[in-house]
Design a protein around this motif. Structure first.
Motif, PDB file in Angstrom:
ATOM      1  N   PRO A  99     109.666  36.908  44.235  1.00 56.25           N
ATOM      2  CA  PRO A  99     109.578  37.798  43.073  1.00 56.25           C
ATOM      3  C   PRO A  99     108.432  38.798  43.200  1.00 56.25           C
ATOM      4  O   PRO A  99     107.429  38.737  42.499  1.00 56.25           O
ATOM      5  N   PRO A 105     112.826  43.399  38.483  1.00 60.29           N
ATOM      6  CA  PRO A 105     113.394  42.063  38.331  1.00 60.29           C
ATOM      7  C   PRO A 105     114.925  42.046  38.371  1.00 60.29           C
ATOM      8  O   PRO A 105     115.516  41.140  38.955  1.00 60.29           O
ATOM      9  N   VAL A 131     111.854  31.811  43.212  1.00 60.88           N
ATOM     10  CA  VAL A 131     111.426  32.609  42.065  1.00 60.88           C
ATOM     11  C   VAL A 131     110.764  31.732  41.002  1.00 60.88           C
ATOM     12  O   VAL A 131     109.662  32.023  40.539  1.00 60.88           O
ATOM     13  N   GLN A 135     106.929  31.951  39.675  1.00 61.91           N
ATOM     14  CA  GLN A 135     106.634  32.324  38.295  1.00 61.91           C
ATOM     15  C   GLN A 135     105.817  31.249  37.578  1.00 61.91           C
ATOM     16  O   GLN A 135     104.990  31.559  36.733  1.00 61.91           O
ATOM     17  N   GLU A 136     106.027  29.995  37.951  1.00 56.57           N
ATOM     18  CA  GLU A 136     105.311  28.900  37.305  1.00 56.57           C
ATOM     19  C   GLU A 136     103.912  28.689  37.879  1.00 56.57           C
ATOM     20  O   GLU A 136     102.995  28.307  37.156  1.00 56.57           O
TER      21      GLU A 136
END
Length: 179
Positions: A99, A105, A131, A135-136
């Motif tokens: 990402p 996006p 992804v 993101q986490e």
């Protein structure tokens, strides 16, 4: 020790895989700046050079996407077919594109959907979605996943990617990886 042939671009090439995945013998065949069609052109040479891996991971398309060449998932399908013919029982892993902040996006989601479909259409092929983990676990200010160019991975980005790869390898090869 498991042997994983990793094919791709600079993200593969620049990974310090002995440190990131010490329990895996990574054959690093990443080439910085490479487009998917260039990987396709050298694929048979790579197969000849590594006749017996336990798994093959492909991470390709970053440069294609950055230059607006979005039809590369179609080429990946033919590469997966060739890999399946040459490695009939070896698990194949299609890595999602990361990402990258520099990519819209929506474009990334569309490409990754196409990559997931390509993986699903190939026997014993797995889509590795990076992804969610990025993101986490990669926070823009405190734990960035990318360098300032917004394309290449930071140390944190490589750690998250390696953990994601290891998690899939543990599923594919239960009991074969240490601790």
């Amino acid at each position: 020790m498991l042997t994983v042939l990793m094919l791709g671009d600079s993200l593969v090439e620049w990974g310090d895989w002995p440190s990131l995945l010490p329990e895996v013998a990574v054959i690093n065949r990443g080439i910085a700046g490479e487009m998917t069609e260039e990987l396709s052109a050298r694929l048979m040479d790579e197969i000849d050079a590594c006749p017996d891996p336990d798994a093959v991971l492909i991470q390709s398309g970053t440069n294609n996407l950055l230059f607006g060449y979005i039809l590369f998932p179609t080429m990946l399908i033919t590469m997966l077919q060739r890999l399946r013919l040459c490695y009939p029982s070896v698990p194949l892993i299609v890595n999602s594109l990361m990402p990258m902040p520099i990519v819209a996006p929506h474009d990334l989601e569309q490409i990754n959907r196409e990559l997931a479909v390509a993986a699903a259409a190939t026997e014993n092929c797995h889509f590795l979605d990076t992804v969610g983990p990025f993101q986490e676990q990669c926070l823009p200010i405190t734990h960035p996943g990318f360098l300032n160019d917004q394309v290449h991975l930071s140390t944190r980005g490589y750690q998250v990617w390696a953990a994601t790869i290891k998690g899939l390898l543990e599923q594919l090869f239960p009991g074969k990886l240490p601790g």
